[in-house]
Design a protein around this motif. Structure first.
Motif, PDB file in Angstrom:
ATOM      1  N   TYR A 264      18.236  63.979  50.693  1.00  0.00           N
ATOM      2  CA  TYR A 264      17.985  62.718  51.399  1.00  0.00           C
ATOM      3  C   TYR A 264      16.563  62.212  51.109  1.00  0.00           C
ATOM      4  N   ASN A 265      15.588  63.112  51.236  1.00  0.00           N
ATOM      5  CA  ASN A 265      14.187  62.704  51.017  1.00  0.00           C
ATOM      6  C   ASN A 265      13.954  62.261  49.578  1.00  0.00           C
ATOM      7  N   THR A 266      14.524  63.047  48.648  1.00  0.00           N
ATOM      8  CA  THR A 266      14.339  62.728  47.232  1.00  0.00           C
ATOM      9  C   THR A 266      14.976  61.378  46.911  1.00  0.00           C
ATOM     10  N   ARG A 267      16.196  61.184  47.406  1.00  0.00           N
ATOM     11  CA  ARG A 267      16.922  59.934  47.142  1.00  0.00           C
ATOM     12  C   ARG A 267      16.128  58.729  47.668  1.00  0.00           C
ATOM     13  N   SER A 268      15.586  58.855  48.855  1.00  0.00           N
ATOM     14  CA  SER A 268      14.826  57.733  49.430  1.00  0.00           C
ATOM     15  C   SER A 268      13.610  57.398  48.571  1.00  0.00           C
ATOM     16  N   LEU A 269      12.858  58.441  48.209  1.00  0.00           N
ATOM     17  CA  LEU A 269      11.619  58.179  47.470  1.00  0.00           C
ATOM     18  C   LEU A 269      11.906  57.612  46.088  1.00  0.00           C
ATOM     19  N   ILE A 270      12.938  58.157  45.415  1.00  0.00           N
ATOM     20  CA  ILE A 270      13.263  57.656  44.069  1.00  0.00           C
ATOM     21  C   ILE A 270      13.846  56.241  44.163  1.00  0.00           C
ATOM     22  N   GLY A 271      14.711  56.039  45.130  1.00  0.00           N
ATOM     23  CA  GLY A 271      15.322  54.710  45.289  1.00  0.00           C
ATOM     24  C   GLY A 271      14.280  53.637  45.529  1.00  0.00           C
ATOM     25  N   PHE A 272      13.338  53.921  46.412  1.00  0.00           N
ATOM     26  CA  PHE A 272      12.325  52.907  46.708  1.00  0.00           C
ATOM     27  C   PHE A 272      11.306  52.775  45.571  1.00  0.00           C
ATOM     28  N   ALA A 273      11.132  53.866  44.819  1.00  0.00           N
ATOM     29  CA  ALA A 273      10.265  53.748  43.634  1.00  0.00           C
ATOM     30  C   ALA A 273      10.891  52.772  42.644  1.00  0.00           C
ATOM     31  N   LEU A 274      12.219  52.827  42.486  1.00  0.00           N
ATOM     32  CA  LEU A 274      12.906  51.895  41.585  1.00  0.00           C
ATOM     33  C   LEU A 274      12.794  50.464  42.105  1.00  0.00           C
ATOM     34  N   LEU A 275      12.952  50.304  43.424  1.00  0.00           N
ATOM     35  CA  LEU A 275      12.796  48.961  43.994  1.00  0.00           C
ATOM     36  C   LEU A 275      11.369  48.447  43.782  1.00  0.00           C
ATOM     37  N   GLY A 276      10.435  49.386  43.806  1.00  0.00           N
ATOM     38  CA  GLY A 276       9.031  49.023  43.593  1.00  0.00           C
ATOM     39  C   GLY A 276       8.800  48.392  42.225  1.00  0.00           C
ATOM     40  N   LEU A 277       9.617  48.813  41.243  1.00  0.00           N
ATOM     41  CA  LEU A 277       9.461  48.266  39.891  1.00  0.00           C
ATOM     42  C   LEU A 277       9.782  46.775  39.854  1.00  0.00           C
ATOM     43  N   PHE A 278      10.661  46.318  40.748  1.00  0.00           N
ATOM     44  CA  PHE A 278      11.048  44.902  40.760  1.00  0.00           C
ATOM     45  C   PHE A 278      10.270  44.091  41.801  1.00  0.00           C
ATOM     46  N   SER A 279       9.283  44.711  42.419  1.00  0.00           N
ATOM     47  CA  SER A 279       8.551  43.985  43.472  1.00  0.00           C
ATOM     48  C   SER A 279       7.051  44.223  43.356  1.00  0.00           C
ATOM     49  N   PHE A 280       6.589  44.475  42.128  1.00  0.00           N
ATOM     50  CA  PHE A 280       5.172  44.760  41.873  1.00  0.00           C
ATOM     51  C   PHE A 280       4.680  45.920  42.726  1.00  0.00           C
ATOM     52  N   GLY A 281       5.571  46.845  43.078  1.00  0.00           N
ATOM     53  CA  GLY A 281       5.178  48.044  43.810  1.00  0.00           C
ATOM     54  C   GLY A 281       5.275  47.909  45.319  1.00  0.00           C
ATOM     55  N   SER A 282       5.444  46.671  45.812  1.00  0.00           N
ATOM     56  CA  SER A 282       5.356  46.476  47.272  1.00  0.00           C
ATOM     57  C   SER A 282       6.485  47.205  48.018  1.00  0.00           C
ATOM     58  N   LEU A 283       7.713  47.196  47.467  1.00  0.00           N
ATOM     59  CA  LEU A 283       8.824  47.838  48.168  1.00  0.00           C
ATOM     60  C   LEU A 283       8.746  49.370  48.116  1.00  0.00           C
ATOM     61  N   ALA A 284       7.922  49.902  47.224  1.00  0.00           N
ATOM     62  CA  ALA A 284       7.806  51.358  47.122  1.00  0.00           C
ATOM     63  C   ALA A 284       7.195  51.951  48.395  1.00  0.00           C
ATOM     64  N   VAL A 285       6.397  51.147  49.087  1.00  0.00           N
ATOM     65  CA  VAL A 285       5.730  51.678  50.297  1.00  0.00           C
ATOM     66  C   VAL A 285       6.595  51.511  51.550  1.00  0.00           C
ATOM     67  N   LEU A 286       7.730  50.851  51.387  1.00  0.00           N
ATOM     68  CA  LEU A 286       8.563  50.546  52.554  1.00  0.00           C
ATOM     69  C   LEU A 286       9.007  51.794  53.332  1.00  0.00           C
ATOM     70  N   PRO A 287       9.512  52.876  52.659  1.00  0.00           N
ATOM     71  CA  PRO A 287       9.929  54.042  53.449  1.00  0.00           C
ATOM     72  C   PRO A 287       8.789  54.664  54.234  1.00  0.00           C
ATOM     73  N   MET A 288       7.589  54.648  53.649  1.00  0.00           N
ATOM     74  CA  MET A 288       6.445  55.213  54.368  1.00  0.00           C
ATOM     75  C   MET A 288       6.099  54.356  55.582  1.00  0.00           C
ATOM     76  N   VAL A 289       6.139  53.037  55.385  1.00  0.00           N
ATOM     77  CA  VAL A 289       5.810  52.125  56.485  1.00  0.00           C
ATOM     78  C   VAL A 289       6.810  52.320  57.626  1.00  0.00           C
ATOM     79  N   SER A 290       8.113  52.343  57.292  1.00  0.00           N
ATOM     80  CA  SER A 290       9.120  52.443  58.354  1.00  0.00           C
ATOM     81  C   SER A 290       9.066  53.825  59.011  1.00  0.00           C
ATOM     82  N   THR A 291       8.976  54.894  58.207  1.00  0.00           N
ATOM     83  CA  THR A 291       8.951  56.245  58.790  1.00  0.00           C
ATOM     84  C   THR A 291       7.740  56.441  59.682  1.00  0.00           C
ATOM     85  N   MET A 292       6.574  56.049  59.167  1.00  0.00           N
ATOM     86  CA  MET A 292       5.359  56.276  59.941  1.00  0.00           C
ATOM     87  C   MET A 292       5.293  55.352  61.157  1.00  0.00           C
TER      88      MET A 292
END
Lengths: 473, 306
Positions: free
Chosen positions: A342-370
């Motif tokens: 689960y953790n790996t899937r989330s981080l990799i998935g959002f890293a891929l989304l980050g590629l299409f959003s100049f990196g901004s979506l990559a931080v989304l799981p951290m923002v929501s979790t924290m």
């Protein structure tokens, strides 16, 4: 700078005005389409008024203004592709590059030339529509809404043109640029649909947020455009062939480096990568702290009602009884592997989304979790010290490994996503992206995944024991 | 006086491809340098670096003592560049087109108008001034591109295939213009595959292959270095039975001979040739002609690039 830019703008606008293939549709969209829209609006208003639905016209008019304004600016994309990559294809760009004009002036001049005619047509179209509306039904919409829509239209034109420059820098022909332009058109179409929803809903404040997001996208795209639209980049790219072999070789070179021995990876590469990525790491830590504080603040401002927190209170006698009757198996059973996956899937998935959003979506799981964590921790103050001990026992043993691993994964994904915005001098956006991806993969494979696996093991096997130990006391 | 164009160790690398490698040469003011080499040899990349539109990876280049990497805008004021393809704006008219480029070179309006008229008259395009550039023939377009490069009267002109696509009359006009520019002190770098053009116009020739300078010198020097001593031929009015060798001095070496003619090499033609003519006259042999046999630059070029 502006003087030289305007020389370019004047010439290009004159050239555009001589091209009937661009002018004819713009004129139709500016003069005939607003009139048609006016008739449609009248018809719609007459229809809905039969059912006393007075709110509909109020919402329909801003929507119509938005559509009337947007159609002409869609031409800015075509003009931009023509003026940036078309010139390159027709070999008329190099004589310009031989003149003393700076790269920035040339970029600005072309940017203005691509935007001004469609924007002028757009404003004219909106004016024709509003005047027609006033003449036919004496309706004047709220000026602030019209201002919002005009500003949004302007920002959208700028996004399309500046994105077209980025697209152009990766191609050598108008045909290829048109194919790549779908990366601009599809997000714009989605944005327009979202905007329509908010306009019909009457949520005009959201339009300000959209405007802000567009402004940020403009800044990012223009920054990337200025980086990529320069003499060196333009002339170095003669063909836009996808060389998969070379791409893989380059990726391998960045990934393998001088070798993949444990001593080299953990003794040299990882410390070097941490040093080189201090900025994304600091940014991620800042985001984590901000999200945590945000969650705590919300919990402070909006405490959960007492009756809701009561359900979290456990009667000690009942707990002891449960403990004895289940033989110590009072907590739900968790497994290492599902947690790890689960953790790996989330981080990799959002890293891929980050590629299409100049990196901004990559931080989304951290923002929501924290954020959620901060909120929960904030609410625990209502439950007393026991809850604090419980939270510490449940989270700290695996958290001290999982959190740094997640921060590392997020920081490297953020850097990969942002890498295309500002490649260092002499490095193409593609090379920079490959380099960042290779670093991300190295860090993920050799640091993040082992750490996540260890954290998942602790969370599944050790943390429950600690929690039970705490609860028994 | 420092050379007008100076390069040292000039290198340009694109990814893994080294397009230009360690190029070192100089060109004095008022000289014409011809850059020769097969397609993809690195000529265009060299010119682009000298024009300050590509930055060297290593080494340096200077135009009139200005570094092409550090002072690009200044360098681009000093140079004019005729690109490989004319690249005109086909919907524009010639005077508007030249006015646009003149403005980018910050020429005052009156000056750019006068200069455009002067050059268009010179290249016989004035009568076509009201036509759109899209209606121009290939040769006319090439001439327009040349006028664009010359408009601001640059000290250095880079000409990439200036006479390609031109009819012989127009090509001669351009060659005459280049010779005229040299006469007025302009420095010219000519990239061409036309070896006749290179030989007739250039003071020096640089041959580039795979990004490296493999030969540099005057056409005469290159011929001497690569083809050896020039070959002289004496042709007689009537066949002669006299032996040739006694008539020649120690500086001459016979290449071939028969009753009608003699071909020989000599390191000192100024000594050998008059001596030979005197000997032939003394023996009553009538000479039809004594000439140096022409050797083309093509022989030199092919020897170098093969």
């Amino acid at each position: 700078m502006l003087h030289d830019a305007l020389i370019i703008t004047r010439r290009e606008i004159r050239d555009t005005l001589r091209d009937w293939r661009i002018i004819a549709p713009i004129l139709i969209l500016t003069l005939i389409f607003p009139w048609l829209m006016n008739v449609t609006t009248q018809f719609a208003i007459n229809f809905v008024e039969e059912y006393q639905a007075t709110i509909i016209p109020l919402r329909l008019v801003p929507f119509a203004v938005m559509v009337v304004g947007f159609f002409p600016i869609s031409f800015s994309l075509i003009i931009a592709l023509e003026t940036f990559v078309g010139e390159k294809e027709r070999s008329s760009l190099e004589p310009l590059l031989d003149t003393p004009i700076s790269d920035e002036s040339l970029y600005l001049g072309k940017l203005l030339a691509s935007m001004l005619p469609p924007l002028f047509a757009s404003y004219l179209g909106v004016a024709v529509y509003l005047v027609g509306l006033y003449v036919s039904i004496q309706f004047v919409p709220e000026w602030i809404v019209i201002l919002q829509i005009i500003l949004t239209t302007t920002m959208e034109a700028l996004v399309m043109v500046s994105a077209a420059v980025v697209v152009s820098s990766h191609t050598t022909s108008v045909r290829a640029a048109n194919l790549l332009a779908s990366f601009v058109i599809i997000p714009m179409a989605l944005l327009l649909q979202a905007e329509s929803i908010f306009v019909f809903w009457g949520q005009y404040n959201v339009i300000w947020l959209i405007l802000l997001a567009l402004l940020m996208a403009d800044v990012l795209l223009m920054r990337t455009g200025i980086r990529t639209f320069n003499r060196e980049e333009i002339l170095a790219r003669e063909v836009d062939e996808l060389n998969l072999g070379m791409t893989l070789r380059l990726f391998r070179r960045y990934f393998v480096g001088a070798g993949l021995t444990p001593r080299r990876i953990y003794g040299e590469d990882v410390p070097r990568l941490l040093r080189e990525n201090r900025l994304p790491l600091a940014t991620t830590i800042l985001v984590v702290v901000a999200a945590l504080l945000g969650g705590l603040t919300i919990a402070w401002v909006y405490p959960l009602p007492a009756e809701l927190t009561q359900s979290f209170q456990i009667d000690p006698d009942y707990f002891q009884h449960q403990l004895q009757s289940t033989g110590g198996e009072v907590l739900p059973r968790v497994e290492t592997l599902p947690i790890f996956i689960y953790n790996t899937r989330s981080l990799i998935g959002f890293a891929l989304l980050g590629l299409f959003s100049f990196g901004s979506l990559a931080v989304l799981p951290m923002v929501s979790t924290m954020g959620v964590l901060g909120f929960l921790l904030g609410q625990m103050r209502l439950l007393g010290a026991q809850a604090g001990w419980f939270a510490a026992a449940a989270l700290v043993p695996h958290g001290i490994i999982e959190l740094p691993a997640a921060i590392l994964a997020t920081a490297f994904a953020l850097r990969a996503g942002a890498s295309i915005i500002s490649p260092p001098p002499g490095v193409t956006a593609g090379e920079n992206l490959l380099h960042a991806l290779a670093d991300w993969l190295k860090m993920t494979l050799f640091v993040v995944l082992p750490a996540l696996l260890l954290a998942a093991f602790i969370e599944a096997t050790i943390s429950p024991q600690i929690v039970l130990w705490v609860l028994r006391r | 006086m420092p050379p007008l164009i100076e390069t040292a160790g000039l290198t340009k690398q694109f990814d893994t491809l080294i397009a230009v490698n360690d190029l070192t040469f100089t060109v004095a003011e008022g000289e014409v340098l011809a850059l020769l080499g097969p397609n993809g040899a690195g000529k265009t990349t060299t010119v682009r670096m000298l024009s300050s539109i590509l930055k060297p990876t290593r080494g340096y280049a200077r135009i009139a003592s200005h570094d092409v990497a550090r002072e690009p805008r200044l360098v681009r004021h000093l140079i004019g560049h005729l690109t490989e393809f004319p690249g005109l704006y086909l919907r524009m008219r010639p005077l508007d087109y030249l006015d646009f480029f003149g403005e980018l070179q910050h020429l005052p309006q009156a000056e750019r108008r006068a200069r455009a008229e002067e050059l268009m008259q010179h290249f016989e395009l004035w009568d076509a001034r009201d036509r759109r550039l899209g209606n121009f023939s290939k040769g006319m377009r090439q001439k327009m591109a040349l006028i664009r490069a010359m408009l601001h009267n640059p000290r250095v002109l880079f000409l990439d295939e200036p006479t390609s696509a031109m009819d012989p009359h127009s090509a001669k006009q351009v060659r005459d213009a280049i010779a005229g520019l040299r006469g007025r002190g302009h420095t010219i770098v000519l990239c061409t595959h036309n070896l006749y053009e290179a030989e007739s116009l250039a003071d020096h020739i640089a041959v580039i292959r795979k990004g490296q300078l493999i030969a540099f010198g005057s056409p005469t020097q290159l011929k001497l270095d690569l083809l050896g001593l020039p070959l002289w031929e004496v042709r007689l009015a009537r066949p002669s039975a006299h032996a040739w060798q006694p008539m020649l001095n120690e500086h001459a070496h016979i290449h071939s001979s028969d009753a009608w003619s003699l071909r020989y090499h000599t390191e000192h033609p100024e000594i050998t040739n008059p001596l030979l003519l005197r000997e032939l006259a003394a023996h009553g042999v009538d000479v039809l002609r004594l000439t140096e046999l022409p050797r083309s630059l093509e022989e030199v070029y092919l020897k170098l690039v093969q």
